[in-house]
Write an enzyme that holds these catalytic residues in place. Structure first.
Site, PDB file in Angstrom:
ATOM      1  N   HIS A  85     -34.601  -5.325 -28.643  1.00 45.01           N
ATOM      2  CA  HIS A  85     -35.713  -6.230 -28.334  1.00 45.01           C
ATOM      3  C   HIS A  85     -37.053  -5.507 -28.289  1.00 45.01           C
ATOM      4  O   HIS A  85     -38.099  -6.112 -28.546  1.00 45.01           O
ATOM      5  CB  HIS A  85     -35.447  -7.034 -27.051  1.00 45.01           C
ATOM      6  N   ASP A 221     -27.860  -3.987 -27.289  1.00 44.06           N
ATOM      7  CA  ASP A 221     -29.321  -4.055 -27.382  1.00 44.06           C
ATOM      8  C   ASP A 221     -29.885  -2.669 -27.703  1.00 44.06           C
ATOM      9  O   ASP A 221     -30.469  -1.994 -26.856  1.00 44.06           O
ATOM     10  CB  ASP A 221     -29.891  -4.585 -26.069  1.00 44.06           C
ATOM     11  N   SER A 649     -37.380  -1.030 -20.530  1.00 40.62           N
ATOM     12  CA  SER A 649     -36.537  -1.364 -21.662  1.00 40.62           C
ATOM     13  C   SER A 649     -36.526  -0.196 -22.638  1.00 40.62           C
ATOM     14  O   SER A 649     -37.576   0.293 -23.051  1.00 40.62           O
ATOM     15  CB  SER A 649     -37.063  -2.611 -22.375  1.00 40.62           C
ATOM     16  N   PHE A 665     -31.615  -1.919 -20.674  1.00 45.44           N
ATOM     17  CA  PHE A 665     -32.197  -3.057 -21.385  1.00 45.44           C
ATOM     18  C   PHE A 665     -32.444  -4.280 -20.523  1.00 45.44           C
ATOM     19  O   PHE A 665     -33.097  -5.220 -20.968  1.00 45.44           O
ATOM     20  CB  PHE A 665     -31.351  -3.441 -22.611  1.00 45.44           C
ATOM     21  N   ASP A 666     -31.980  -4.311 -19.281  1.00 47.91           N
ATOM     22  CA  ASP A 666     -32.157  -5.540 -18.507  1.00 47.91           C
ATOM     23  C   ASP A 666     -31.919  -5.271 -17.033  1.00 47.91           C
ATOM     24  O   ASP A 666     -31.513  -4.173 -16.625  1.00 47.91           O
ATOM     25  CB  ASP A 666     -31.168  -6.602 -19.010  1.00 47.91           C
TER      26      ASP A 666
END
Length: 715
Positions: A85, A221, A649, A665-666
């Site tokens: 992302h 991701d 991220s 990533f999150d």
């Protein structure tokens, strides 16, 4: 204001007592880590904490800013690992309906096949971090309001200009502890960045909005990029003759994976946190700011989805923007829910009240003045959000506003120009103007502007701006007529038209007639007037907030709580462990997920449409060296209690030996509010297990040469 010595003492005491606080809380500056040697060792770190103090030495010199997030070098030839992302703009820029790299993924067939990133994508390698507090504040002392702001701004720009004289570097001045301390950061700016490997969307974004901020997760991701430089080893624009960048260090990927209780450490460039803000700011965030952001972002998401529903090309062009909006909307919703769950407003008010009672009288006057200044800015919050989004979420209107502002600023000496419009910024501005074609549809842009301006037309009269009313009218019918006329006759949709005006604007010359350019004149004049008001408030707050910080740090030290600066996009370290999550009564989540969850979630329909090659490889069960020795299957994601926020991220997650085990990533839904309030019961970070990356590159979408380059088995 009192001398700096009491704050230094408070910081030292806070660091000493930090071992007794939650070891997982804190986004620490690298220079603070030697003082945390005991808690680091107690948490399981096997290296020398002093080695983490130098941002220009391994392992931290391998960690970089990449686009809007973080990345890390994983080979000696400039191979860079970040999130799917984070690199979505790069992937989208290289995609078309005929060659849909978003859906299908991408594997470069050799280095000559690596695809150039969008022109404004940058990788920044930190090469210096120096304290410059005295230089920044020297001329500001004794001033107030706008004069204080201008003095700090002028000194910061001079420090940046002096730093950048050597060329090929990007420098900045970072504010630590809200106007108390300042640091100059020197970064090598790499502009030739290329796409090397991206998994298909149904791996890189498996679950999309349904799974966003949720656990358990099953998302790959990640994306691999490569940085290039000229043959002389210096940063250079894209050229086929450029050579791979040789980073000062690269991370070694671990062969073994994480398990519950293992030490974990994260290095990255977190965005902005607000944990040291006032109780009034907490209340405003909960009562007004977050509900407003949720509503506006949802309207924009609905607008883009409706406007692109029957247009495949428009869907591709707005894919990155739509994903960003969805992420921001869900983050705002989760932040609001989390702050309410933790009763943060009440707790912060109680804590601040006790702090003020214990605060020396010498600070009380400045603190009360600060609280009054903050209330003035809150009254125009929705207007400012909408006006910011009008530019940020458009392409042609943003181009016109940027060109007009550049024209105005270019008439000034470079040192007096607004940041973002100096000589050092011209390449980025030009890059942004060049990529408009691949991110723009006139019908979608008009629809977005209609959504935002309709909401603006509903604001109270006191928040209205005459120039915007004159440009777009005060009714929906007038707005529709204005937008139709503008977009039917503008020529800014053509790259040559934008770049010819850019050539004039950077020399301060008049811009050729165009309806949007003509409109930009009064709109920019209004923006400048609003900026003046905002900077006067900002200057006063910059002057007054150190008194609040003096009181807060002394209070935290009395409580034995950790002392660390709020995040501000500078390099930070967090440490903790792999840890399960029990968010509610009778609900428990293990900290590791496996490929079995991919199959369980799969519906063969978006967003749980796992690719057939992935499902076939899972069914085959050939996991080779990447299988977890205890679980006897392939892991996908894992949880830690590391302290993270937006900007983290793509941050590498390291084990006790400093080896790469994961890619952040999150966050979980329950901890999205951690940018304001850290609650150790719920705070978890979600990472891609590097064994999953290795398995995908070895068995599913093979790239054996990349695995070899990273020094891990291709089996």
């Amino acid at each position: 204001m009192s001398p700096r010595k009491p704050l230094t003492a408070a910081l030292a005491l806070g660091l000493t007592l930090a071992a007794g606080a939650h070891a997982d809380e804190g986004m620490w500056m690298p220079t603070q880590l030697p003082d945390l040697a005991k808690p680091l060792k107690a948490a399981g770190f096997k290296g020398n904490p002093a080695d983490l103090a130098n941002v220009t030495a391994p392992p931290l010199s391998a960690v970089v800013r990449a686009g809007g997030g973080t990345g890390s070098f994983v080979s000696a030839d400039g191979l860079l690992l970040t999130n799917h992302h984070v690199a979505m703009g790069v992937i989208q820029y290289n995609s078309s309906p005929e060659h849909n790299l978003i859906d299908n993924g991408f594997i470069a067939q050799g280095r000559s096949d690596e695809r150039a990133a969008n022109p404004d994508f940058r990788v920044l390698v930190t090469t210096g971090f120096d304290k410059v507090t005295d230089e920044v504040l020297r001329d500001a002392r004794g001033k107030t309001g706008r004069a204080y702001f201008d003095a700090v701004d002028r000194a910061s720009k001079q420090l940046v200009a002096d730093c950048e004289k050597e060329g090929n570097v990007r420098c900045s001045v970072a504010d630590m502890y809200y106007g108390t301390d300042f640091y100059r950061i020197r970064q090598l700016e790499l502009s030739d960045v290329r796409l090397v490997y991206a998994p298909p969307r149904a791996i890189g974004n498996y679950g999309d909005e349904i799974d966003n901020f949720m656990w358990p997760r099953h998302t790959g991701d990640f994306t691999l990029l490569r940085a290039y430089v000229g043959k002389d080893g210096k940063p250079a624009p894209y050229s086929p003759d450029n050579v791979p960048y040789q980073p000062p260090a690269h991370l070694k990927m671990a062969i073994d994976g994480p398990k519950t209780g293992d030490y974990a450490m994260l290095a990255g460039y977190p965005g902005i946190t607000y944990r040291h803000r006032t109780a009034a700011e907490f209340a405003s965030q909960i009562d007004a700011v977050l509900p407003r952001r949720v509503a506006v972002f949802q309207q924009m998401i609905d607008t883009i989805e409706a406007a692109t529903a029957k247009d495949a090309q428009a869907r591709t062009r707005y894919a990155s923007q739509l994903q960003s909006l969805k992420n921001n909307r869900k983050r705002a919703a989760g932040e609001l829910e989390g702050l309410l769950r933790s009763d943060a407003k009440t707790q912060r008010a109680s804590d601040e009240g006790a702090m003020l009672k214990a605060t020396d009288a010498q600070f009380q006057g400045d603190i009360q003045a600060l609280l009054g200044s903050l209330s003035q800015g809150a009254s125009v919050g929705e207007r400012d959000l909408l006006l910011d989004l009008l530019s940020a979420q458009s392409q042609l209107l943003r181009s016109a506003l940027t060109l007009e502002r550049l024209r105005i600023e270019s008439a000034k000496p470079d040192a007096e120009r607004e940041s973002g419009y100096q000589q050092r910024d011209l390449a980025l501005i030009e890059g942004t103007l060049k990529q408009v074609q691949r991110r723009y549809s006139p019908e979608v842009e008009k629809a977005l502007l209609t959504t935002l301006l309709t909401r603006y037309q509903q604001l109270p009269e006191a928040q209205r701006v005459p120039e915007f009313d004159a440009a777009f009218g005060r009714t929906p019918a007038a707005l529709a007529k204005a937008l139709d006329g503008l977009y039917a006759s503008t020529t800014l949709g053509e790259e040559a038209q934008r770049l010819s005006r850019f050539a004039a604007a950077k020399d301060g010359k008049p811009l050729a007639h165009d309806p949007l350019i003509d409109l930009a004149g009064p709109l920019v004049a209004a923006q400048l007037r609003l900026d003046d008001q905002s900077k006067a408030r900002a200057g006063e707050q910059l002057r007054l907030r150190p008194a609040y910080m003096q009181a807060l740090f002394a209070w935290r030290a009395k409580q034995g709580r950790a002392v660390y600066p709020d995040a501000n996009r500078t390099l930070r370290i967090s440490y903790g462990k792999v840890e399960a999550l029990s968010p509610r009564d009778a609900v428990h989540f293990d900290p590791v997920t496996t490929v079995a969850g991919i199959v369980e979630k799969n519906t063969n329909a978006y967003p749980f449409d796992a690719p057939k090659p992935l499902l076939a490889a899972i069914a085959k069960g050939d996991f080779g060296s990447t299988a977890d020795p205890v679980l006897k299957t392939q892991t996908v994601n894992f949880l830690t209690n590391l302290d993270t926020t937006g900007g983290n991220s793509g941050s590498p997650v390291l084990n006790a030996k400093g080896e790469l085990i994961g890619l952040n990533f999150d966050s979980n839904w329950e901890s999205v509010s951690a940018s304001w309030w850290f609650d150790p019961r719920y705070k978890r970070a979600v990472h891609v297990d590097m064994r999953y990356l290795r398995w995908l590159l070895a068995k599913v979408y093979p790239a054996p040469e990349l695995l070899k380059e990273m020094g891990v088995p291709a089996e």
